[in-house]
Design an enzyme around this catalytic site. Structure first.
Site, PDB file in Angstrom:
ATOM      1  N   HIS A   4       0.773  -1.161  -0.085  1.00  0.00           N
ATOM      2  CA  HIS A   4      -0.188  -0.061   0.151  1.00  0.00           C
ATOM      3  C   HIS A   4       0.871   1.233   0.089  1.00  0.00           C
ATOM      4  O   HIS A   4       1.933   1.458   1.007  1.00  0.00           O
ATOM      5  CB  HIS A   4      -1.022   0.088   1.285  1.00  0.00           C
ATOM      6  CG  HIS A   4      -1.925  -1.015   1.263  1.00  0.00           C
ATOM      7  ND1 HIS A   4      -3.284  -0.645   0.653  1.00  0.00           N
ATOM      8  CD2 HIS A   4      -2.191  -2.342   1.469  1.00  0.00           C
ATOM      9  CE1 HIS A   4      -4.127  -1.557   0.721  1.00  0.00           C
ATOM     10  NE2 HIS A   4      -3.527  -2.677   1.270  1.00  0.00           N
ATOM     11  N   GLY A  26     -10.343  -2.073   3.237  1.00  0.00           N
ATOM     12  CA  GLY A  26     -11.049  -1.527   4.213  1.00  0.00           C
ATOM     13  C   GLY A  26     -11.454  -2.516   5.100  1.00  0.00           C
ATOM     14  O   GLY A  26     -11.348  -3.966   4.668  1.00  0.00           O
ATOM     15  N   HIS A  40      -9.504  -7.590  -1.261  1.00  0.00           N
ATOM     16  CA  HIS A  40      -8.992  -7.878  -0.053  1.00  0.00           C
ATOM     17  C   HIS A  40      -9.979  -8.913   0.622  1.00  0.00           C
ATOM     18  O   HIS A  40     -11.249  -8.486   0.725  1.00  0.00           O
ATOM     19  CB  HIS A  40      -8.911  -6.798   0.777  1.00  0.00           C
ATOM     20  CG  HIS A  40      -7.564  -5.841   0.862  1.00  0.00           C
ATOM     21  ND1 HIS A  40      -7.321  -5.139  -0.296  1.00  0.00           N
ATOM     22  CD2 HIS A  40      -6.661  -5.691   1.906  1.00  0.00           C
ATOM     23  CE1 HIS A  40      -6.272  -4.686   0.055  1.00  0.00           C
ATOM     24  NE2 HIS A  40      -5.688  -4.870   1.069  1.00  0.00           N
ATOM     25  N   GLU A  86      -9.007 -11.859   5.226  1.00  0.00           N
ATOM     26  CA  GLU A  86      -8.038 -11.315   6.308  1.00  0.00           C
ATOM     27  C   GLU A  86      -8.882 -11.215   7.573  1.00  0.00           C
ATOM     28  O   GLU A  86      -8.550 -12.166   8.578  1.00  0.00           O
ATOM     29  CB  GLU A  86      -7.743 -10.002   5.746  1.00  0.00           C
ATOM     30  CG  GLU A  86      -6.523  -9.295   6.771  1.00  0.00           C
ATOM     31  CD  GLU A  86      -6.117  -8.105   6.233  1.00  0.00           C
ATOM     32  OE1 GLU A  86      -5.179  -7.602   6.950  1.00  0.00           O
ATOM     33  OE2 GLU A  86      -6.784  -7.550   5.429  1.00  0.00           O
TER      34      GLU A  86
END
Length: 363
Positions: free
Chosen positions: A23, A183, A210, A213
């Site tokens: 990132h 996010g 994403h 996680e």
């Protein structure tokens, strides 16, 4: 050379590496955060010197909570609102990665978070790409060539997924390789942005998500079955679909699909421990997944918050799971096979940079 080079942090730095999950707003130099804050009048930093600020980021990120971990980005994003700030951060990102031996990097960021000073989405991307190109040039001049591809991220809790997807397609021939959503996962499933993913598929554009996680198997299932992602950002919770049996590990439908289809897992060992996705590095599923021949890749996630580099991530895996050079080479080739650049470019980096580099280290 009469044998393999000893595996140390210093020697790993010499190895060619590829990172897919890094990132931009999670990799700033603490000194740069301070200087940019002074330049733009941001006075909310929790420390006034680089060493103390760096420690604060690391301590705040070690909470074991993804939501708390994400709060640290308020400060880095705040100083990345101007053309100068965006260019500098992108330039230094490319240089820092190249200095660590990274030869290919995909760096992601969310353009929608950089509009407070009046820049348009297109301007944000243009300035960032300009910074990456400057960094590539300076790294090459220093003898550390690197290729940087940018990924554009939409925030899961916002409603700009389709807009950022269109931005991705608009810039895909100018240095943007794909799309991502990021996010907090809980309460914000990937299907909230289904229109964005349908548009990307219609445009034959690459995207990662994403998933798996902080949230479990349902997040991975949605990312694959409904959104059709090319890669899984993190994806550590795929182990929820792997059980032990007398005959060895047994894979469920989702895990089998991920392995059979060679869906890349963008694993970030240090970050996964910090956010509580796994309890410790020793209990990280990286080795289990690697032994089961999933397409595992090693990534940094956020170099500032985790006080890490690609070399440190690899060194930690070597120390924890007793990997050798051939293992690190395999993980690196896994990443290059999965990169969001044309197939001939991937092959060239593998055949002309990665394999020769590891051949020297293997002796």
């Amino acid at each position: 050379m009469t044998g393999p080079t000893p595996l140390t942090l210093a020697s790993i730095r010499q190895a060619p590496k590829a990172v897919l999950h890094d990132h931009l707003d999670g990799g700033l130099r603490p000194a740069t955060v301070l200087e940019l804050a002074r330049d733009c009048g941001y006075d909310q930093l929790p420390a006034a010197d680089a060493d103390t600020l760096g420690r604060w980021f690391r301590d705040a990120a070690n909470s074991g909570s993804l939501e708390r971990y994400l709060e640290t980005f308020d400060h880095t994003v705040a100083v990345m609102q101007t053309p100068e700030g965006l260019r500098r951060v992108a330039r230094e990102c490319a240089i820092d990665l190249a200095d660590d031996g990274v030869v290919y990097a995909e760096v992601r960021f969310a353009p929608e978070q950089h509009l407070e000073a009046g820049l348009s989405l297109d301007e944000v991307v243009e300035h960032t790409l300009e910074g990456f190109r400057e960094g590539e040039r300076l790294a090459a001049e220093a003898g550390h060539p690197i290729r940087v591809t940018c990924l554009l991220t939409a925030m899961r809790h916002a409603a700009r997924g389709r807009e950022i997807a269109e931005l991705t397609v608009r810039f895909r021939d100018r240095g943007v390789g794909g799309f991502d959503i990021a996010g907090a996962e809980a309460g914000y499933p990937p299907t909230r942005h289904l229109d964005a993913f349908e548009y990307l598929r219609s445009q034959h554009a690459h995207f990662t998500i994403h998933a798996g996680e902080a949230f479990g198997l349902p997040s991975i299932h949605e990312a694959l079955a409904f959104c059709g992602c090319d890669r899984l950002g993190h994806g550590v919770r795929i182990t929820d679909d792997i059980t032990d049996s007398a005959d060895g590990p047994k894979l469920g439908l989702v895990a089998n699909y991920v392995r059979d289809m060679r869906i890349p897992l963008e694993l970030c060992p240090s970050s996964n421990v910090q956010t509580g996705a796994v309890p410790s590095l020793e209990k990280h599923p990286f080795d289990v997944l690697a032994r089961l021949r999933f397409r595992v890749t090693v990534n940094t996630d956020n170099r500032l918050m985790s006080d890490t580099t690609m070399s440190r991530e690899m060194h930690k895996l070597v120390a924890t799971f007793d990997y050798g050079w051939s293992d690190l080479e395999r993980f690196t080739i896994n990443a290059m096979k999965s990169a969001f650049i044309p197939f001939p470019d991937r092959l060239r980096i593998i055949d002309e940079v990665i394999k020769p580099g590891y051949a020297v280290l293997l002796g």
